[in-house]
Design an enzyme around this catalytic site. Structure first.
Site, PDB file in Angstrom:
ATOM      1  CB  CYS A  90      80.456  11.310  19.714  1.00  0.00           C
ATOM      2  SG  CYS A  90      81.286  12.739  19.032  1.00  0.00           S
ATOM      3  CG  ASN A  94      38.999  25.871  24.319  1.00  0.00           C
ATOM      4  OD1 ASN A  94      39.924  26.056  23.537  1.00  0.00           O
ATOM      5  ND2 ASN A  94      39.158  25.812  25.623  1.00  0.00           N
ATOM      6  N   GLY A  95      39.311  24.784  20.857  1.00  0.00           N
ATOM      7  CA  GLY A  95      40.199  23.747  20.349  1.00  0.00           C
ATOM      8  C   GLY A  95      40.471  23.950  18.882  1.00  0.00           C
ATOM      9  CD  GLU A 152      64.403  18.410  25.603  1.00  0.00           C
ATOM     10  OE1 GLU A 152      63.381  18.269  26.267  1.00  0.00           O
ATOM     11  OE2 GLU A 152      64.533  18.032  24.436  1.00  0.00           O
ATOM     12  CE  LYS A 162      64.351  15.346  19.387  1.00  0.00           C
ATOM     13  NZ  LYS A 162      64.876  14.375  20.293  1.00  0.00           N
ATOM     14  CB  CYS A 205      80.970  18.032  15.653  1.00  0.00           C
ATOM     15  SG  CYS A 205      79.752  17.269  14.577  1.00  0.00           S
ATOM     16  CG  MET A 225      74.818  14.749  13.187  1.00  0.00           C
ATOM     17  SD  MET A 225      75.716  15.669  14.448  1.00  0.00           S
ATOM     18  CE  MET A 225      76.186  17.164  13.636  1.00  0.00           C
ATOM     19  CB  CYS A 268      74.407  12.365  18.398  1.00  0.00           C
ATOM     20  SG  CYS A 268      74.987  13.441  17.100  1.00  0.00           S
ATOM     21  CB  CYS A 292      38.535  30.675  23.098  1.00  0.00           C
ATOM     22  SG  CYS A 292      37.994  29.159  22.311  1.00  0.00           S
TER      23      CYS A 292
END
Lengths: 522, 1505
Positions: free
Chosen positions: B1128, B244-245, B901, B952, B1117, B489, B1123, B16
């Protein structure tokens, strides 16, 4: 052949090997393992941590002796690989997330990545431990297995596979040399008595496993010596027989009772067998050869390949002193059948001094394949294979049917053959063969060896007396626990599966042993 | 809202906006109240509204008691101010019940000796509320109480006890929190709060409009909660504070408080103290519970500041420069109370003093302004009140761990240093510690020789279930590299409860992790806040302070060597006695249950005998004696002692052969064990060394130390994943979810842990133990004392099952290559069969029969495939060839591929000559923001915020330098060969309202794209998904725990997150119940392999489906799981050019796969009678459990919660039928775009002016989108669009600002200033009329220029924490920054003309920073791990520095910069150049390369010219 096609010469590696092999010239005899030992100690120079070993090192197989030299004797053709070279070959293994070699390739599910890694790290004892978890006769499979593990090796998708088979051989030879292969008598005796009938690979593997589980095991063999097909079917240049003796010694020390020259079923009746033993395990192989029923078959000089090979082996071992009834010496030999047995006939004929050797196969010539990878990965590829025996001199031809033998004085003199054509029926998907009109030809031959495979287990008196049921193909029928239709009677190996690889026989022998052990515990 | 299906109210989160306003001199005015309300209104965007779009999540205010006002409105006369208490009451809605409640209250007051002075109905206007809030609105009234002769603190303590008595009484009457709640009962403060959004606040409470309602202070709070079930009680503030938290370690804190209750006594509270129990009301939120304890500490005699320092201690590791007294204070208190860990900005007040504190990580914003006229305003944002610039004395922010206090009695503002040093010196803490704390001498020295009984080693290893894989894949890498092993993997092995093989108990526990509602921490780059230190032993009374309180064993970490344990056993201190209790049971008779009972009783007896440390040991395990599973023993004893109120009496140490993996230690500590000695690991290491598995050169001691280091690092990682900094608070916090354990078992031994599909009980745990035990003996007849292979990580025949069997891979590849559907069916039947054979939960489901329809009537495959996406895989983790093949395939299908990413090469935005497109239509926005430019955002159909990744969750990653090829560096805006680090958290998402902000930013950055949020399944993911829906995302992705990865610690791959079946079902249920499902789509991924998987996913609530691992398998694969090694062999997951050539995948393969899946889906649909796919979505009623579950372990499974059919509220839906509505009403961009039209279309320069305030957020981003759409990343010519702003800019000012735009801001800015700057120019300076010194004052917020890829920023004044985090190309000049400046930076240049906070340049692998280091202390504040500090010597540098500062002076008018320039020759030597080492090398290499090229060019010209 796929395997030789995969061989990549590499001078750099050769240099290292030659030194070793000079010292190794005295061969690996049962008694003469000292030099082996000497070199084993040098194997400890470790190449560490190569996750990209397969990029750095090339596949290299142990060098074969020159054809000229090897034709003079029956000794093994390939020399084992020593020194850093074998470690490098181990380093090529990628320790796959899914090791297809182990999972789909190897019938005994050898823990291949585990011992490859151990070898590459120089941990020979560990490698031996991992190897002996799954295989009773690695010294045999390391020599004679066609290595379906290598065709399934992940590297074989696009490059030459790991030399799994020769690593296996190195491990077990190292283990014998170091004295690690000791008898493993059971800790406790169960008092259960088991008869194993037939001392081929299935019999040996199951007998050893059952004995180690504490049972009293008697292994019956109708021939003079233990080993079955391994001893009498496979020529020495592929498998020298001291290799078997060495393992049999171990089994004896573990307490397996060997009974040779006992034709169970006649000398020892089925009734007695069942009475005297808690379990009977049938491992007599698929001994009934496929015949070629054509005119002239009865002529002298037309023989089953196995008769020829057995006799030859007995001569080599000294069991048969006189000159053999069936010999290729100075003759033109026709081997009918393009498989491994046929190939063994070719090699043996050449060694006996044949004038000329032909080998005909009824199926069409397989695809030629020069690349190091497997076009059908991970399956066994149907490609043209050239064995060491072929290298030694042989004219091969395919899509040939033999129609008749003609002879002089009751001795075979010529084979009348014709070429055939294979076509696939679109509806059924089945292939069928048609003779090509006008393609008939005659081949002069004074020794014809029929190496057309085996149909099934021999339907001997023993089997009839026991009353075991056969399957549609004539092999012994078992349930999934290897038990035949007769309670307490089990069967494994080629007798159940039909003629197949040694390694399948070992696998079945081990699994049947497990099943028998479970059966006896309940 | 009650527990229903998978929904559990304890999973709710909130965050908040928080703030306070106070008159320093204590003058009470009504204006302060109005200001408080105004702050709330200006923080409204930090709150949220629910499914009815009207019910706010709550808002509230603490005020001083308005005596004058009460005297006026109350009918009866009141005593003098301070001599009576006012209770604000939320009573039952029904008049009858409300009357009962009043009666009860009155009776209790009288029986307590008090007097009821009067009652007052609080006048309210309920009509302004949302319907959901109104239906549950309590009856609100006030009660006035007095005790004869009591006033001040004495009265306050009496009222405290009274309130607890009333609460306990209400509980006895069966009233829950919704029925009976007391927001405040005090003679000093009163709390007004409720379920409304801020603007409704003063309208609802009519009192607040009354001019007589005066106060000198107001603490306010606006709530954003993940739930929409209104809860009036849970609105903030609580009695003392607003927060807040998020308190991550709550479960542990609660248990530890319970354990301490037996020991609490206080002269101040007297005998009445017993009435306070339980101190904690567990049905409150984390903040409410925090308040419960804070209240106890404060009224128990400590000052508020002291109590806060105990509960929210700052980091005091060796890296901090703090006084000895302070360090001692914190260490001493570490023996008394663990931190309440988690992100926190807390505002607190007792009516006289008002303060605020930030947690050690400083992950929530807290800005303050002090005026000359005596007002202090603190809030989550700056600009919440209009203040006259010349009146401003100081603008600042709270730094991590720091506190600010305003004492209206003393009429002073007191800063952190003064507060803390005063308290730290109030007792001789340092001396107390020195004299009392016990340390294990030798603990940090080299471990001694390990005794190994080699004969029994293998046997004992087998008893504890060791496999060869454990040795080779776990122990060896840890011992060799001092690191947790890394794998790749996903995890496709069977869940523990589905495995037919005996499993260790740890395997049933899944690690929880932070996502969205609180941030994970980077335990490596920010390790200075982390601590594994703890005290072990007998604890003292919480409410007193004596030297003996710290007479405990101090451990620097919880792993004990074999020496250590021997040393402990041999200890003969009479004041600290140690004993050992065997942890084994009779293997022949079984009887594990009895054995545990005995164990607990034994331990209790030892405690009663006065032992301070108990060692539970399974060393006796051997023939006949099986070890009790260590986790079971540890937790059972811990919980037993808590129940008995005796846990505080002793430390609990395990000596066990079982623990070996990081996860094992995390479980043991997480369930309350103080320390562990894994003796068998050490013995195994000796054996491994002997066998030659460890490098010959490595000493055994080193191996052992390495192993311990690896465990320590791993523990830090597990803790930090959840955002927890200290082991003290992690211990016993139970941050796990159980999968496959029965309710009774969990309730008995692991109470408080969620276990949603039930499962095995103690009998099976025993059976599994004995199974291992008996096998260990059976198998040892052979001479080879070897271990089993394992097969858990790498496939082995006849061991653990894996979903992707070797044959399945072969068949799948064959089918897609040959386009053969019949082979594909063989593949799916193999996979489905395996799952039926127990690999996944869905394997246990089956479809309920329906009326079949002809397959021709079923929706065509071409339309079904549009629901399919490929899961995010970054270019970098997979090869260029693979990445582009996937994109082409998915584009051809009209489906979507995900960029992952790692950014994307702009060349791919153009179609290929053959008409194909290799552009990924989904672009991921992950924590590192690699290549996230305005152009990247503009070129997408979907923008996906990756909160977590299945393999992860809660972790960052790193791409080692050798993998950063030229092309990768280019798309990631970095330098080839330089390591790239992804931070664990998004530094612009520390809480749910931050996520809403990022969604808003991205929506602005590409209004055409839909915004999705990727979450990973874990308990509570449903409430997070609800928060995501309220944050207005278009789609939420629920990923299974088993998703793939390029590289991740093995323990994360194996043990974090839960199966998607549970997470998806939970998300669906919570969204439906909350009436949020109709406006958000749901996607699922995680080892999806067959059409059956898709249909099950749809029925559980998913509309879309992601394929990751399976997609790459179709392209070649073969599950090498290498990897992370770049090796590979099929060219899929590698950057090695040689190996890339081996890539044999074709778009057709993936296309075939997607079509085959769709075809199989159609077949199932036809059979079940669905014609349209959407008809299946959410049809959980069509799923049932296979009756044929026969395995002994699966018998206890109960899927009723997963398969529960949620109640659909009126107007709700089980699938998405609309889209979220974004509120752009306060956005400035539409207007700016209109005004800049000529610039956009004709590149004509435009100059504009604009007023701005903090609720105008994300300014300039849509404008930049318009530019990128037209001109790509290169944008417009410099300064084409110049806009001058005046005021306080809202969050994300200038986010993703494109090249050619210049923003000049006169005023100040909030968090995320210049986020993702993409070439634009930002200039900020304080109001010209202000006369504070900008270089000493904070004028921009936290996390400025986060993920900037280009552009310039000039800030005349200081910036907050985390300045230029993940900057990869921007140039910035600023006059001072907070902690963690330039963290993870990979490019760009930063000039800091003043002081920096600590941990500067952590993880900085590229770019250059120049810092004016006048104090010469900079090197102590800089993290030197990756950077070198150099003088500014090179001419090039000197010139750059000077010209840039000149520009800064010119643009901002900075007098400070001018002064520096005026004495340039003196100032220059004081500059430090911060140079990343790798970057320097890479630069040198590039220069060399360029030189060579230019030389050869010249030569060529010479020769041929």
């Amino acid at each position: 052949m796929f395997k030789s096609g995969a061989q990549i010469p590499d001078d750099h590696f050769r240099g290292g090997i030659q030194n070793t092999s000079q010292a190794m010239d005295s061969r690996l005899k049962l008694a003469g393992m000292t030099c082996y030992l000497q070199y084993c100690s040098e194997w400890r120079t470790v190449i560490m941590g190569k996750s990209d070993g397969f990029l750095e090192y090339k596949r290299s197989l142990s060098p074969k002796r020159p054809v000229k030299e090897r034709l003079k004797d029956y000794e093994e053709i390939a020399k084992p690989l020593f020194g850093d070279e074998i470690l490098k070959q181990g380093a090529r293994c990628m320790d796959c997330g899914i090791p297809f070699c182990h999972a789909l390739g190897c019938p005994v599910s050898n823990l291949i990545p585990e011992w490859n890694d151990a070898v590459y790290r120089g941990q020979w004892h560990e490698a031996y431990e991992r190897l002996s978890l799954t295989n009773n006769l690695p010294e045999v499979t390391g020599r004679v297995c066609p290595a379906p593990c290598e065709t399934a090796c992940t590297l074989a998708i696009n490059q030459a596979p790991v030399t799994i088979e020769q690593i296996e051989l190195s491990i077990i030879e190292k283990a014998f040399a170091e004295g690690w292969v000791k008898p493993q008598p059971p800790a406790k005796e169960t008092g259960k008595k088991i008869a194993v009938v037939g001392s081929g690979p299935a019999g040996l593997a199951s007998a050893q496993q059952l004995r180690r589980a504490g049972h009293t095991v008697t292994l019956f063999e109708k021939s003079s010596r233990i080993g079955g097909l391994l001893r009498f079917g496979i020529p020495d240049f592929k498998l020298e027989k001291w290799v078997l003796d060495r393992r049999i010694e171990q089994m004896k020390a573990e307490g397996v009772r060997f009974e040779v020259n006992v034709d169970v079923g006649t000398v020892l009746s089925a009734e007695e067998l069942k009475k005297n033993f808690d379990v009977v395990l049938l491992t007599m192989g698929a001994g009934a050869p496929r015949d070629l029923k054509v005119p002239g078959r009865e002529l002298s000089g037309v023989h089953y390949a196995m008769d020829f090979l057995t006799l030859s082996n007995k001569v080599i071992s000294g069991e048969v002193k006189t000159s053999p009834d069936i010999s290729a010496k100075g003759k033109t030999v026709l081997v009918i059948g393009g498989g491994d047995t046929g190939s063994d006939c070719v090699g043996t004929s050449n060694r006996q001094g044949a004038k000329k050797v032909y080998q005909f196969e009824i199926l069409p010539k397989p695809q030629e394949w020069k690349e190091p990878w497997n076009p059908s990965w991970p399956n066994w590829p149907l490609i043209l294979r050239t064995s060491t025996s072929h290298e030694e001199g042989c004219e091969r031809d395919w899509a040939i049917t033999t129609k008749e033998f003609k002879g002089k004085d009751g001795k075979v003199h010529e084979a009348h053959c014709a070429r055939v054509e294979w076509a696939r029926d679109k509806a059924t998907g089945q292939y069928s063969m048609k003779e090509i009109p006008g393609s008939e030809f005659v081949l002069q031959a004074d020794l014809v060896l029929l190496a057309m495979g085996f149909v099934h287990v021999e339907h001997s008196k023993l089997l009839t007396d026991l009353g075991v049921q056969f399957d549609a193909r004539g092999n012994i029928q078992t349930d999934k626990n290897y038990m035949t239709s007769v309670p307490g009677v089990f069967a494994a190996g080629d007798a159940v599966r039909g003629a197949s690889l040694v390694v399948w026989a070992i696998n079945q022998g081990r699994q049947a042993a497990q099943a028998v052990d479970t059966f006896l515990k309940v | 809202m009650k527990t229903q299906g998978l929904y559990h109210p304890s999973m709710e989160h909130d965050a908040c906006g928080v703030g306070f306003v106070v008159k320093i001199d204590g003058t009470r005015t009504h204006q302060v109240v109005r200001d408080g309300v105004q702050i709330l209104k200006n923080l409204v965007h930090r709150g949220a509204v629910g499914g009815d779009l009207k019910t706010g999540d709550g808002a509230g205010m603490i005020l001083q008691i308005p005596h004058k006002f009460f005297s006026k409105v109350l009918k009866v006369p009141l005593p003098a101010e301070g001599k009576y208490g006012v209770g604000m009451l939320f009573l039952p809605r029904q008049a009858k019940d409300s009357e009962r409640a009043r009666k009860m209250i009155a009776e209790q007051i009288i029986s307590d000796g008090g007097k009821v002075l009067g009652w007052r109905e609080v006048p309210v206007h309920p009509d302004c509320l949302g319907e959901m809030a109104r239906t549950v609105m309590p009856s609100i009234c006030q009660v006035f109480v007095a005790y004869d002769g009591l006033e001040g603190l004495a009265l306050e303590r009496r009222l405290y006890i009274l309130r607890k008595v009333l609460e306990n009484e209400a509980a006895k009457l069966g009233w829950a929190l919704e029925d009976f709640y007391i927001p405040s009962l005090s003679s000093r403060t009163v709390v007004y709060k409720g379920m409304f959004a801020a603007p409704q606040f003063d309208h609802f409470f009519i009192d607040l409009m009354d001019a007589d309602l005066v106060s000198a202070l107001a603490v306010v709070h606006q709530r954003y909660s993940t739930n929409t079930f209104p809860s009036w009680a849970l609105a903030h503030p609580f009695h003392f504070l607003a927060h807040n938290g998020e308190i991550n370690t709550l479960r542990g804190n609660i248990n530890k408080m319970m354990a301490r209750e037996g020991r609490i006594s206080s002269d101040l509270l007297g005998a009445g103290i017993k009435k306070l129990f339980p101190i904690i009301n567990p049905s409150l939120s984390d903040s409410g519970i925090f308040d419960n304890v804070f209240e106890l500490l404060t009224l128990g005699g400590r000052s508020m500041e002291h109590a806060m320092m105990m509960m929210v201690p700052e980091a005091f590791g060796v890296k901090y420069h703090i006084s000895e007294a302070k360090r001692s204070f914190f260490e001493y208190h570490a023996a008394i109370m663990e931190p309440w860990d988690g992100p926190a900005a807390v505002a607190f007040t007792d009516g006289t003093k008002v303060g605020a504190i930030l947690d050690r990580n400083g992950l929530r914003p807290a800005r303050y302004v002090i005026t000359k006229s005596g007002l202090v305003v603190m809030a989550s944002e700056v600009g919440v009140l209009d203040l006259n610039p010349p009146d401003i004395l100081e603008k600042g922010m709270l730094s991590p761990g720091k506190m600010l206090l305003v004492d209206t009695a003393a009429q002073r503002v007191i800063k952190d240093n003064e507060i803390k040093s005063g308290i730290a010196r109030s007792k001789p803490y340092r001396r107390w510690l020195e004299e009392n704390r016990i340390e294990l001498r030798g603990l940090l020295q080299v471990p001694g020789p390990v005794e190994v009984d080699e004969k029994t080693l293998a046997l004992r290893q087998r008893i504890f279930g060791y496999t060869l894989e454990d040795e080779k894949m776990i122990l060896l890498p840890m011992a060799e590299n001092a690191q947790e092993p890394v794998g790749s993997m996903g995890n496709d092995a069977a869940l523990a409860v589905l495995s037919e093989r005996s499993q260790l108990l740890y395997n049933y526990f899944r690690q929880l992790f932070a996502q969205v509602t609180n941030p994970p921490i980077d335990p490596y780059r920010e390790n200075l806040v982390m601590s594994l230190m703890s005290f072990v032993g007998r604890q003292g009374n919480l409410l007193s302070e004596t030297p003996e309180h710290c007479h405990q064993l101090k451990l620097s970490h919880p792993i004990l060597t074999n020496d250590d344990i021997e040393r402990l056993k041999a200890s003969n201190m009479t004041s600290f006695r140690v004993c050992t209790v065997p942890m084994v049971f009779d293997a022949s008779a079984g009887g594990l249950e009895k054995a545990i009972e005995m164990l607990c009783a034994n331990v209790e007896q030892k405690l009663d005998e006065g032992y301070s440390l108990v060692i539970l040991s399974d060393r006796e395990a051997g023939p006949g004696k099986a070890p009790i599973p260590a986790l079971l023993a540890g937790s059972a004893v811990h919980q037993y002692l808590i129940r008995k109120g005796k846990r505080y009496l002793a430390g609990l140490v395990l000596e066990t052969g079982e623990a070996r993996e990081v996860h094992h230690f995390a479980c043991l500590v997480g369930y309350g064990v103080n320390a562990v000695n894994p003796y068998l690991v050490f013995e195994s290491l000796v054996d491994l060394k002997r066998r030659g598995h460890l490098p010959a050169a490595m000493a055994l001691e080193t191996a052992i130390e390495n192993y311990i280091t690896a465990v320590k690092k791993g523990l830090l990682k597990v803790m930090s994943k959840m955002g927890i900094s200290t082991l003290r608070s992690y211990r016993g916090a139970q941050i796990f979810e159980a999968v496959g354990l029965s309710d009774t078992f969990v309730e008995r031994y692991f109470p408080g842990t969620s276990s949603r599909i039930r499962g095995i009980g103690l009998d099976v745990v025993e059976r599994e133990s004995l199974d291992r035990f008996n096998k260990a003996f059976q198998e040892s007849h052979s001479d080879t004392e070897t271990l089993n292979s394992g097969g858990n990580y790498h496939y082995r025949l006849n061991t653990e099952k894996h979903l992707f069997s070797p044959q399945a891979i072969v068949n799948l590849q064959k089918s897609v290559r040959e386009g053969d559907y019949s082979v594909f069916k063989r593949y799916t039947s193999e996979v489905n069969d395996i799952s039926r054979n127990l690999c996944t939960l869905r394997g246990l489901f089956k479809f309920k029969k329906g009326q079949p329809v002809p397959i021709e009537e079923v929706e065509p495959a071409d339309s079904i495939v549009k629901r399919f996406v490929t899961s995010a895989m970054s270019f970098g983790s997979i090869s260029k060839e693979t990445h582009e093949t996937i994109a082409i395939a998915m584009n051809r299908l009209g489906a979507s591929s995900n960029s992952g990413e790692g950014g994307e090469d702009e060349a791919r935005y153009k179609p290929l000559p053959n008409g194909d497109s290799s552009k990924s239509s989904i672009k991921q926005v992950a924590s590192a923001r690699f290549g996230v430019t305005i152009n990247y955002l503009a070129n997408s159909r979907e923008l996906q915020i990756k909160m977590a990744q299945g393999a992860k969750p809660g972790e960052g990653g790193q791409l080692p330098g050798h993998k950063v090829s030229e092309l990768i560096a280019q798309v990631r805006h970095s330098m080839p060969g330089v390591m790239l680090i992804s931070p664990p958290p998004h530094h612009d998402i520390y809480s749910i309202e931050d996520l809403a902000q990022l969604i808003f930013d991205l929506k602005n950055a590409n209004p055409e794209a839909r915004i999705s949020v990727k979450l990973v399944s874990e308990v509570g993911v449903g409430t997070v998904a609800a928060g995501v829906a309220k944050g207005k995302a278009d789609m939420v992705l629920i990923s299974g725990h088993d998703g793939g990865t390029g590289a991740s610690p093995i323990s994360s791959i194996k043990y974090a997150g839960s199966p998607w079946e549970i997470g998806l079902a939970e998300a669906q249920q919570v969204l439906v119940m909350n009436k949020l499902r109709d406006r958000i789509r749901v996607q699922v991924d995680g080892q999806l392999k067959t059409g059956r998987d898709v249909v099950i996913g749809a029925m559980l609530g998913a509309e879309e489906f992601g394929f990751g691992t399976t997609a790459v398998v179709t392209l070649g694969c073969i599950m090498m799981r290498k990897c992370h090694l770049n090796t590979c062999p099929v060219g899929v997951a590698t950057q090695n050019p040689e190996l890339r050539k081996r890539f044999a995948g074709k778009p057709e393969h993936l296309i075939n796969f997607m079509k085959f899946i769709a075809q199989e889906v159609r077949e199932i649909m036809a059979e079940l009678g669905f014609r349209k796919f959407e008809e299946m979505v959410g049809r959980v009623d069509r799923l049932e459990v296979l009756e044929a579950i026969t395995h002994y372990k699966t018998r206890g499974l109960d899927f009723s919660k997963v398969l529960a059919v949620p109640e659909v509220p009126q107007g709700g839906s089980v699938r998405c039928v609309s889209a979220p509505v974004h509120d752009f009403s306060l956005s400035l961009d539409p207007d700016l775009i209109k005004k800049a039209k000529s610039a956009l279309e004709f590149k004509q320069p435009v100059v504009l002016e604009q007023k701005i305030r903090n609720c105008n957020r994300t300014v300039g981003t849509t404008l930049s989108y318009e530019i990128a759409k037209r001109y790509g990343l290169k944008g417009l010519p410099e300064d084409t669009i110049k806009i001058k702003f005046e005021g306080s800019a809202g969050q994300s000012f200038g986010a993703f600002l494109a090249h050619g735009v210049t923003f000049e801001l006169e005023g100040d800015a909030n968090d995320y200033f210049g986020k993702g700057l993409s070439g634009g120019k930002l200039i900020v300076y304080p109001p010209r009329s202000a006369n504070f010194r900008p270089q000493d004052n904070v004028i921009t917020g936290n996390v400025n220029l986060f993920g900037a890829t280009g552009g310039e920023a000039y800030i005349h004044g200081r910036a907050g924490v985390r300045f230029c985090v993940r900057n990869s190309g921007a140039l910035a000049v600023v006059e001072g920054v907070g902690d963690h400046g330039c963290e993870y930076m990979t490019g760009g240049r930063v000039i800091i003309l003043g002081q920096t906070g600590v941990n500067f340049a952590a993880g900085m692998s590229g770019g250059i920073a120049y810092v004016l280091d006048e104090s010469q202390y900079f090197d102590t504040r800089c993290n030197l791990e990756m950077v070198d500090l150099e003088p500014v010597a090179e001419k090039e540098d000197r010139e750059f520095l000077k010209t840039t500062i000149e520009k800064h002076a010119k643009f901002t008018g900075s007098s400070y910069a001018k002064a520096i320039l005026a004495s340039w020759d003196e100032m220059l030597p004081r500059f430090v150049k911060v140079m990343p080492m790798d970057y320097k090398k890479a630069m040198a290499k590039m220069k060399e390369h360029q030189m060579k090229n230019s030389e050869s060019a010249e030569m060529t010209e010479e020769v041929f010219g």
